[in-house]
Each structure stands twice: as C-alpha cells, then as structure tokens.
Design a protein around this motif. Structure first.
Motif, PDB file in Angstrom:
ATOM      1  N   GLN A 101       0.829  -1.210   0.000  1.00  0.00           N
ATOM      2  CA  GLN A 101       0.000   0.000   0.000  1.00  0.00           C
ATOM      3  C   GLN A 101       0.862   1.257   0.000  1.00  0.00           C
ATOM      4  O   GLN A 101       0.549   2.232  -0.687  1.00  0.00           O
ATOM      5  N   ASN A 102       1.946   1.234   0.765  1.00  0.00           N
ATOM      6  CA  ASN A 102       2.859   2.380   0.794  1.00  0.00           C
ATOM      7  C   ASN A 102       3.438   2.655  -0.586  1.00  0.00           C
ATOM      8  O   ASN A 102       3.559   3.805  -1.017  1.00  0.00           O
ATOM      9  N   GLN A 103       3.799   1.581  -1.293  1.00  0.00           N
ATOM     10  CA  GLN A 103       4.338   1.726  -2.648  1.00  0.00           C
ATOM     11  C   GLN A 103       3.281   2.285  -3.594  1.00  0.00           C
ATOM     12  O   GLN A 103       3.558   3.166  -4.416  1.00  0.00           O
ATOM     13  N   TYR A 104       2.058   1.779  -3.457  1.00  0.00           N
ATOM     14  CA  TYR A 104       0.947   2.243  -4.295  1.00  0.00           C
ATOM     15  C   TYR A 104       0.711   3.742  -4.104  1.00  0.00           C
ATOM     16  O   TYR A 104       0.551   4.494  -5.067  1.00  0.00           O
ATOM     17  N   TRP A 105       0.745   4.193  -2.825  1.00  0.00           N
ATOM     18  CA  TRP A 105       0.474   5.602  -2.559  1.00  0.00           C
ATOM     19  C   TRP A 105       1.643   6.502  -2.905  1.00  0.00           C
ATOM     20  O   TRP A 105       1.464   7.699  -3.132  1.00  0.00           O
ATOM     21  N   LEU A 106       2.837   5.937  -2.993  1.00  0.00           N
ATOM     22  CA  LEU A 106       3.981   6.694  -3.522  1.00  0.00           C
ATOM     23  C   LEU A 106       3.692   7.085  -4.967  1.00  0.00           C
ATOM     24  O   LEU A 106       3.809   8.253  -5.356  1.00  0.00           O
TER      25      LEU A 106
ATOM     26  N   ILE B 125       2.813  10.822  -6.679  1.00  0.00           N
ATOM     27  CA  ILE B 125       3.567  11.364  -7.822  1.00  0.00           C
ATOM     28  C   ILE B 125       2.607  11.779  -8.929  1.00  0.00           C
ATOM     29  O   ILE B 125       2.719  12.881  -9.497  1.00  0.00           O
ATOM     30  N   ASN B 126       1.646  10.914  -9.236  1.00  0.00           N
ATOM     31  CA  ASN B 126       0.653  11.222 -10.275  1.00  0.00           C
ATOM     32  C   ASN B 126      -0.130  12.490  -9.932  1.00  0.00           C
ATOM     33  O   ASN B 126      -0.371  13.344 -10.787  1.00  0.00           O
TER      34      ASN B 126
ATOM     35  N   GLN C  20       0.802  14.983  -7.896  1.00  0.00           N
ATOM     36  CA  GLN C  20       1.651  16.173  -7.946  1.00  0.00           C
ATOM     37  C   GLN C  20       1.925  16.606  -9.391  1.00  0.00           C
ATOM     38  O   GLN C  20       1.965  17.805  -9.694  1.00  0.00           O
ATOM     39  N   LEU C  21       2.115  15.630 -10.276  1.00  0.00           N
ATOM     40  CA  LEU C  21       2.322  15.948 -11.686  1.00  0.00           C
ATOM     41  C   LEU C  21       1.089  16.641 -12.272  1.00  0.00           C
ATOM     42  O   LEU C  21       1.194  17.621 -13.017  1.00  0.00           O
ATOM     43  N   LYS C  22      -0.067  16.122 -11.922  1.00  0.00           N
ATOM     44  CA  LYS C  22      -1.328  16.694 -12.413  1.00  0.00           C
ATOM     45  C   LYS C  22      -1.507  18.128 -11.895  1.00  0.00           C
ATOM     46  O   LYS C  22      -1.874  19.031 -12.645  1.00  0.00           O
ATOM     47  N   THR C  23      -1.227  18.307 -10.596  1.00  0.00           N
ATOM     48  CA  THR C  23      -1.359  19.634  -9.997  1.00  0.00           C
ATOM     49  C   THR C  23      -0.394  20.621 -10.647  1.00  0.00           C
ATOM     50  O   THR C  23      -0.758  21.755 -10.979  1.00  0.00           O
ATOM     51  N   ASN C  24       0.851  20.180 -10.831  1.00  0.00           N
ATOM     52  CA  ASN C  24       1.869  21.029 -11.448  1.00  0.00           C
ATOM     53  C   ASN C  24       1.481  21.405 -12.876  1.00  0.00           C
ATOM     54  O   ASN C  24       1.663  22.553 -13.308  1.00  0.00           O
TER      55      ASN C  24
END
Length: 364
Positions: free
Chosen positions: A307-312, A316-317, A319-323
C-alpha cells in the motif's frame, strides 16, 4: 479598499440587527483572535502528538489544502508524525447509499470505545458535480459518538476523487494514528463500482448490505466481492429479520464462487442491527480474528508495504497533475486549445498532444 467589496466575517451581523443576548461579545472577540492566530508547524506537530483534537483538525485542514504555499508545511507535519503512525487497525466500510453506514458506524464505534479503543471516523461525503459542494452531515448523524471523548469524527468532501474517498484520506489516517487513535474507520460514499482506492489504504474491508430491493443480486459484483473481507447484512430487525438471514445465505453461496485470498482469510457473512446492536460485538471479533491470522502469516505487513508503494506512485501522479494544471503557460495554451476543440478546428486527441508538447517544452 472599499469596504463594500470585502467579505464579512462569519460572525458578522447585518446592520440594524443586534446580536441575541446569549452571544457574549467577549467570546466573539476571543474566537476572532483565535482564527487570526496561525499555529507554527512545530506547535501543530506537538499538538497532534499530544492528542490535541483542535490541532489534529488544523493539521488535517492543512494537508487537505490545495494552496501550493501550504505544501511544504504539510509535508513537514507528515514527516514528523510518520514515526508515530502505523499502530492502528484500519477498517474500510462501504455500501450503497441508504444501507445505514453512518448508523452502523456510530453503533460499532460506541462498542469499540466501550472496549477502551480510541476510534477515528473518516467519513467521506459525495461532492456535487455541479456546485462541487458537499453537505458533510455525518457529525449530525452520529449524535452519540461525537460526544464520546475517545472518538474523533472528521467529515471530508470526496471532491473529484474516484473510489469513494477524499483526496487526502491516506495522510489523514497517518495523522490520526500519530494522535493516538488505534482504530480508524473509513466510511466511503458508497459508489458501488470504484472501491479500489479505499481497499488500498485499509487492513480490513467490510461491505454493508441490506435485504430486499434486488440488493442480493445487485451486490454480487465480481470486483467488490473479490475485495471484501466480510459482508454484513444491516437492518436485521423487526419484520426484516427473515429477509436478512435469507440474504446472508445468498451471499455465503456467492462468496464460494471466488478464488481463495492470498491472505489465507475466508470472507465471512453475518447480520446485524444498528438499532438493537445485535451482531455488533461479533463483527469486531471477526476483525480481531482476521488481524491475528494475517499478522501470523505476515500478509498484514506485506499488504501495508504494498500500500505504501501504491500511494507513492499515486502521490507522484497527483503532484504531476497539480503542477501541470497550475502552470501559467499551460493555462493560457489550454484555454485557447479548448476553444479550438469546441469549434471542431482540431480533434481532442491532437489538441491534448499539442498541450502536452508545450508542457514538456517548458520543462527544458
């Protein structure tokens, strides 16, 4: 600045209308001063770790903020709380609207606090696709639980997030754990088809059902049935007892059609009444058995790591979208491209490629 253009305070009274005598002017001043005072990052961290509910709520509001200036402060709070997290049982609760999720959670939550547990309820309300607003009425529906000193209820808007959970639910779980809550209940909006998000952040996934109205057949959907760890037929009281027990039998048969789980756990079905409290203690016993089995075969810890890996990757997805959408140049290009698409001057696919090429060009 012209005073007419300023937004009045939420404590503002219209001209000519005096406040009721029960309102203390001194209390109003104190509230206004408190609102103006900003807590430092360290004060927030100390407050959360001390179990201060006000600071916990402020910290959750901070991480839910879409203001880019709040991101660094939010990350600092989360990083400081991380070593104190991961010490709870996380339970996802879903079901179609009207199944009685809030009533069930109140009854279940009161049972848990009666056992000495500290319970945090993260209740997610659906957002309007038109106004983007949300009622956030779960606190009013859980009248008894909200008064319990060992319970914390935080309603959040689902926003545009699929899967029935709010955008920052994962981080809110971490903050609640750091504040000392050992049992986290996540109530989803009950979207029915997209529950992957909540499943990816909980240890135990509980599906609430009711008998009648074709619910038995509607509920037997492969996606959600493969994810559940327990099915509970709610509202098993009065004239509904016989129908509820029949529904329980139907779901038991349905569960046998699915392959065995990697966890080694065999999903259970049961009935309960959130009014009479029949079956509520047994649900917690089932969850305890699940935790004991999955910790014993290490699946519990493997799932948490996955789950930790999934939420990493999800973060990222996001933050990229927001940026991308906050980029001033892209906002200009996107606006003109939208008009071209609307006028059939360019296809949506070619337009998307054009906008993305502009974005990557700006990154160089």
């Amino acid at each position: 600045m012209d005073n007419k253009n300023q937004h009045p305070s939420s404590l503002h009274e219209k001209d000519g209308i005096s406040p009721p005598e029960i309102i203390s002017s001194k209390a109003v001043e104190q509230i206004q001063l408190l609102r103006k005072k900003q807590r430092t990052t360290q004060e927030l961290i100390n407050g959360v770790l001390a179990g201060n509910i006000s600071d916990l709520s402020r910290a959750v509001t901070l991480i839910e903020s879409t203001n880019a200036n709040h991101l660094a402060k939010a990350n600092e709070v989360l990083n400081a709380c991380l070593p104190h997290a991961n010490k709870s049982v996380r339970i996802g609760i879903t079901g179609v609207p009207g199944v009685g999720k809030s009533t069930f959670i109140e009854a279940f939550g009161k049972h848990l606090t009666g056992l000495g547990k500290k319970v945090a309820v993260l209740a997610v309300d659906p957002s309007s696709t038109i106004s983007h607003g949300s009622i956030l009425g779960d606190k009013t529906r859980m009248e008894e639980l909200i008064k319990d000193p060992n319970a914390y209820i935080r309603p959040s808007s689902s926003g545009e997030t699929l899967g029935g959970v709010a955008r920052k639910t994962r981080e809110t779980i971490m903050l609640c754990e750091a504040a000392g809550f050992d049992t986290i209940l996540i109530e989803t909006v009950g979207v029915g088809q997209s529950e992957t998000a909540v499943h990816s952040m909980v240890d135990f996934f509980l599906l609430l059902k009711i008998s009648g109205a074709g619910d038995e057949l509607q509920g037997i959907k492969r996606g959600i049935m493969e994810m559940v760890d327990a099915i509970v037929i709610n509202k098993c009281d009065g004239d509904n007892i016989k129908k509820s027990k029949l529904a329980k039998t139907e779901f038991e048969r349905a569960l046998h059609l699915f392959p065995a789980k990697k966890s080694g756990w065999i999903p259970t079905t049961s009935t309960c009444s959130s009014i009479t409290l029949e079956g509520i203690p047994e649900i917690w016993q089932t969850i305890e058995q699940f935790i004991e089995i999955t910790k014993g075969n290490t699946y519990f810890f493997e799932k948490r790591a996955a789950q930790n890996q999934y939420w990493l990757l999800e973060t990222i997805n996001e933050q990229l979208k927001t940026n991308f959408y906050n980029n001033p140049e892209i906002q200009k290009v996107l606006e003109s491209t939208k008009k071209a698409v609307q006028n059939d001057e360019i296809s949506p696919f070619a337009a998307a490629q054009f906008v993305l090429e502009n974005y990557f060009k700006n990154l160089k």
